[in-house]
Design a protein around this motif. Structure first.
Motif, mmCIF file in Angstrom:
data_model
loop_
_atom_site.group_PDB
_atom_site.id
_atom_site.type_symbol
_atom_site.label_atom_id
_atom_site.label_comp_id
_atom_site.label_asym_id
_atom_site.label_seq_id
_atom_site.Cartn_x
_atom_site.Cartn_y
_atom_site.Cartn_z
ATOM 1 N N GLU A 101 19.469 16.004 13.155
ATOM 2 C CA GLU A 101 20.926 15.814 13.065
ATOM 3 C C GLU A 101 21.378 15.750 11.612
ATOM 4 O O GLU A 101 22.557 15.870 11.314
ATOM 5 C CB GLU A 101 21.341 14.515 13.767
ATOM 6 C CG GLU A 101 21.138 14.563 15.273
ATOM 7 C CD GLU A 101 21.411 13.204 15.921
ATOM 8 O OE1 GLU A 101 22.163 12.377 15.349
ATOM 9 O OE2 GLU A 101 20.849 12.966 17.011
ATOM 10 N N PHE A 102 20.405 15.537 10.700
ATOM 11 C CA PHE A 102 20.750 15.364 9.287
ATOM 12 C C PHE A 102 20.094 16.409 8.393
ATOM 13 O O PHE A 102 20.270 16.387 7.181
ATOM 14 C CB PHE A 102 20.362 13.943 8.828
ATOM 15 C CG PHE A 102 21.112 12.903 9.608
ATOM 16 C CD1 PHE A 102 22.398 12.532 9.228
ATOM 17 C CD2 PHE A 102 20.565 12.353 10.761
ATOM 18 C CE1 PHE A 102 23.110 11.608 9.968
ATOM 19 C CE2 PHE A 102 21.274 11.425 11.508
ATOM 20 C CZ PHE A 102 22.553 11.054 11.116
ATOM 21 N N SER A 103 19.329 17.282 8.966
ATOM 22 C CA SER A 103 18.731 18.369 8.201
ATOM 23 C C SER A 103 18.503 19.525 9.159
ATOM 24 O O SER A 103 18.175 19.314 10.325
ATOM 25 C CB SER A 103 17.397 17.931 7.580
ATOM 26 O OG SER A 103 16.963 18.915 6.664
ATOM 27 N N ARG A 104 18.715 20.755 8.665
ATOM 28 C CA ARG A 104 18.535 21.904 9.565
ATOM 29 C C ARG A 104 17.748 22.980 8.835
ATOM 30 O O ARG A 104 17.947 23.211 7.628
ATOM 31 C CB ARG A 104 19.886 22.433 10.048
ATOM 32 C CG ARG A 104 20.712 22.971 8.957
ATOM 33 C CD ARG A 104 22.158 23.230 9.348
ATOM 34 N NE ARG A 104 22.903 23.387 8.105
ATOM 35 C CZ ARG A 104 23.098 24.554 7.492
ATOM 36 N NH1 ARG A 104 22.631 25.665 8.012
ATOM 37 N NH2 ARG A 104 23.746 24.606 6.343
ATOM 38 N N PRO A 105 16.838 23.634 9.568
ATOM 39 C CA PRO A 105 16.100 24.729 8.934
ATOM 40 C C PRO A 105 17.001 25.962 8.817
ATOM 41 O O PRO A 105 17.735 26.274 9.760
ATOM 42 C CB PRO A 105 14.941 24.988 9.896
ATOM 43 C CG PRO A 105 15.373 24.435 11.209
ATOM 44 C CD PRO A 105 16.427 23.390 10.956
ATOM 45 N N VAL A 154 17.905 22.376 4.930
ATOM 46 C CA VAL A 154 19.063 21.912 4.154
ATOM 47 C C VAL A 154 19.479 20.541 4.693
ATOM 48 O O VAL A 154 19.729 20.388 5.896
ATOM 49 C CB VAL A 154 20.237 22.913 4.272
ATOM 50 C CG1 VAL A 154 21.467 22.368 3.541
ATOM 51 C CG2 VAL A 154 19.846 24.278 3.702
ATOM 52 N N HIS A 155 19.523 19.572 3.789
ATOM 53 C CA HIS A 155 19.847 18.197 4.195
ATOM 54 C C HIS A 155 21.347 17.925 4.141
ATOM 55 O O HIS A 155 22.042 18.447 3.261
ATOM 56 C CB HIS A 155 19.209 17.190 3.225
ATOM 57 C CG HIS A 155 17.721 17.056 3.333
ATOM 58 N ND1 HIS A 155 16.936 17.758 4.206
ATOM 59 C CD2 HIS A 155 16.859 16.256 2.629
ATOM 60 C CE1 HIS A 155 15.666 17.394 4.041
ATOM 61 N NE2 HIS A 155 15.589 16.504 3.091
ATOM 62 N N SER A 198 24.944 20.906 -4.846
ATOM 63 C CA SER A 198 25.711 21.331 -3.671
ATOM 64 C C SER A 198 24.834 21.580 -2.442
ATOM 65 O O SER A 198 25.232 21.266 -1.330
ATOM 66 C CB SER A 198 26.480 22.625 -3.933
ATOM 67 O OG SER A 198 26.871 22.718 -5.257
ATOM 68 N N GLU A 199 23.691 22.213 -2.631
ATOM 69 C CA GLU A 199 22.814 22.489 -1.482
ATOM 70 C C GLU A 199 21.386 22.103 -1.847
ATOM 71 O O GLU A 199 20.861 22.535 -2.876
ATOM 72 C CB GLU A 199 22.867 23.975 -1.094
ATOM 73 C CG GLU A 199 22.080 24.225 0.187
ATOM 74 C CD GLU A 199 22.234 25.642 0.723
ATOM 75 O OE1 GLU A 199 23.164 25.887 1.503
ATOM 76 O OE2 GLU A 199 21.387 26.490 0.365
ATOM 77 N N HIS A 200 20.783 21.308 -0.994
ATOM 78 C CA HIS A 200 19.457 20.768 -1.314
ATOM 79 C C HIS A 200 18.746 20.363 -0.036
ATOM 80 O O HIS A 200 19.374 20.215 1.006
ATOM 81 C CB HIS A 200 19.591 19.554 -2.244
ATOM 82 C CG HIS A 200 20.802 18.736 -1.935
ATOM 83 N ND1 HIS A 200 21.883 18.627 -2.773
ATOM 84 C CD2 HIS A 200 21.143 18.039 -0.825
ATOM 85 C CE1 HIS A 200 22.826 17.881 -2.207
ATOM 86 N NE2 HIS A 200 22.390 17.514 -1.021
ATOM 87 N N GLY A 201 17.467 20.161 -0.151
ATOM 88 C CA GLY A 201 16.705 19.773 1.034
ATOM 89 C C GLY A 201 15.223 19.798 0.757
ATOM 90 O O GLY A 201 14.784 19.503 -0.358
ATOM 91 N N LEU A 202 14.484 20.186 1.776
ATOM 92 C CA LEU A 202 13.024 20.198 1.674
ATOM 93 C C LEU A 202 12.529 21.619 1.899
ATOM 94 O O LEU A 202 12.939 22.277 2.866
ATOM 95 C CB LEU A 202 12.425 19.278 2.741
ATOM 96 C CG LEU A 202 10.916 19.051 2.646
ATOM 97 C CD1 LEU A 202 10.576 18.161 1.436
ATOM 98 C CD2 LEU A 202 10.353 18.397 3.912
ATOM 99 N N PHE A 203 11.666 22.109 1.000
ATOM 100 C CA PHE A 203 10.962 23.355 1.294
ATOM 101 C C PHE A 203 9.669 22.927 1.978
ATOM 102 O O PHE A 203 8.717 22.501 1.331
ATOM 103 C CB PHE A 203 10.707 24.186 0.030
ATOM 104 C CG PHE A 203 10.422 25.628 0.368
ATOM 105 C CD1 PHE A 203 11.442 26.576 0.360
ATOM 106 C CD2 PHE A 203 9.152 26.028 0.772
ATOM 107 C CE1 PHE A 203 11.195 27.903 0.720
ATOM 108 C CE2 PHE A 203 8.898 27.348 1.142
ATOM 109 C CZ PHE A 203 9.921 28.284 1.107
#
Ligand code: HEM
Length: 298
Positions: free
Chosen positions: A273-277, A171-172, A236-241
């Motif tokens: 610091e900007f994305s967490r698994p 999640v970014h 609202s919630e996004h990132g990298l799979f």
């Protein structure tokens, strides 16, 4: 030569879907196989979608007996890296969300009596293959002609033609990342934003993402993985799979360790610091033949 599941390598698909399943309580592992058998002929695409089937360590061990112990990998215990093992991971990717919806619904329906959906994530290729941070993802991925060797277990080894996969949802914090000026963003990744040029060694910090994940083995060769990650999410919630394949799961463990300050130098990757698994699991992705044998298909 053992043939890997073709969807591991198939390119040009902009819609992706990741389904993870857990066996329903009390269900025997072999009933999953009955449910999966006939789902598709794994050697052909199903109506425009590739389907890759991965087995969690517990299920693979239960199914494979003594021979399977050589081809299971447990997720490492690293602070900051959640371990969320599941029994099955099914990755479908194709040309459009409509086809993938039908395929995912078909898979869920088929497995419904034996397994529950633990996670269901739709991903997409973002612009010209960028992560949502805006950086090109995949620049240093092995070329097609090298990917096979990086990603699959060699003939003569246990599980030939199979791969280990890492599936991990990140999640970014895009607000935080984009608040930085572009130079600082580039120092976090270790590459330029516009065209993914590697920063020179004297300006690339030790905490840069690529400084953490480029690791040499004892012969001085870089250890390689084959990445197939895609962005996902809502406003609202996004990132990298994050998805990667390797002939050896230890490579993932080393990279994650160096990203999260668990290696000898104790340095962590500033990207964290900007994305967490928020999830993470290893799966075994058997070769086509082994998948067919496991499913009892001729
Ligand atoms: C939020 C999660 C992540 C993001 C946004 C991300 C993004 C990137 C970007 C932008 C690059 C540079 C371009 C490229 O060569 O592809 C890169 C490279 C790379 N990443 Fe990640 N990554 C993430 C997580 C991971 C994880 C978890 C691993 C390993 C377990 C990993 C392994 C690699 C490797 C091996 C490279 C190539 C390094 C090189 O040879 O130069 N990444 N990543």
């Amino acid at each position: 030569m053992s043939i890997p599941q073709p969807g591991v390598f198939a390119q040009g698909t902009r819609s992706h879907r990741h389904l993870e399943f857990d066996l329903r309580t009390g269900k025997r592992p072999d009933v999953v196989l009955e449910a999966l058998a006939g789902l598709r002929q794994p050697s052909v695409s199903a109506g425009g979608a590739n389907i890759v089937v991965g087995f969690g360590p517990q299920l693979w061990r239960d199914l494979g007996g003594p021979a399977a112990v050589n081809v299971v990998a447990e997720f490492p215990d690293i602070e900051g890296v959640p371990s969320t093992p599941h029994d099955l991971w099914i990755w479908t990717h194709g040309t459009g969300d409509d086809v993938l919806f039908d395929v995912a619904l078909g898979i869920r329906t088929r497995l419904d009596t034996v397994a529950v959906v633990a996670s269901d994530v739709s991903g997409f290729v973002y612009h010209d293959g960028r992560d949502l941070t805006g950086f090109i993802d995949g620049t240093e991925n092995p070329a097609v002609e090298d990917a096979y060797e990086v990603a699959t277990i060699a003939d003569g080894q246990p599980g030939p033609g199979g791969s280990f996969a890492l599936a991990q949802r990140w999640v970014h914090d895009l607000g935080g990342f984009h608040a930085l000026d572009e130079r600082e963003q580039e120092e976090i990744i270790g590459r330029t934003k516009a065209d993914s040029t590697e920063l020179a060694d004297d300006v690339k910090p030790d905490t840069a993402h690529i400084a953490r994940v480029v690791i040499e083995d004892s012969d001085g060769d870089e250890i390689e993985i084959y990445r197939r990650s895609v962005p996902y999410g809502t406003a609202s919630e996004h990132g990298l799979f994050f998805v990667a394949f390797s002939a050896d799961p230890e490579r993932f463990t080393k990279m994650l360790g160096r990203m999260f300050g668990a290696s000898d130098d104790g340095v962590h990757d500033r990207l964290t610091e900007f994305s967490r698994p928020v999830s993470g699991a290893y799966y075994f992705v058997p070769s086509l033949e082994q998948l067919g044998e496991t499913l009892g298909e001729s």
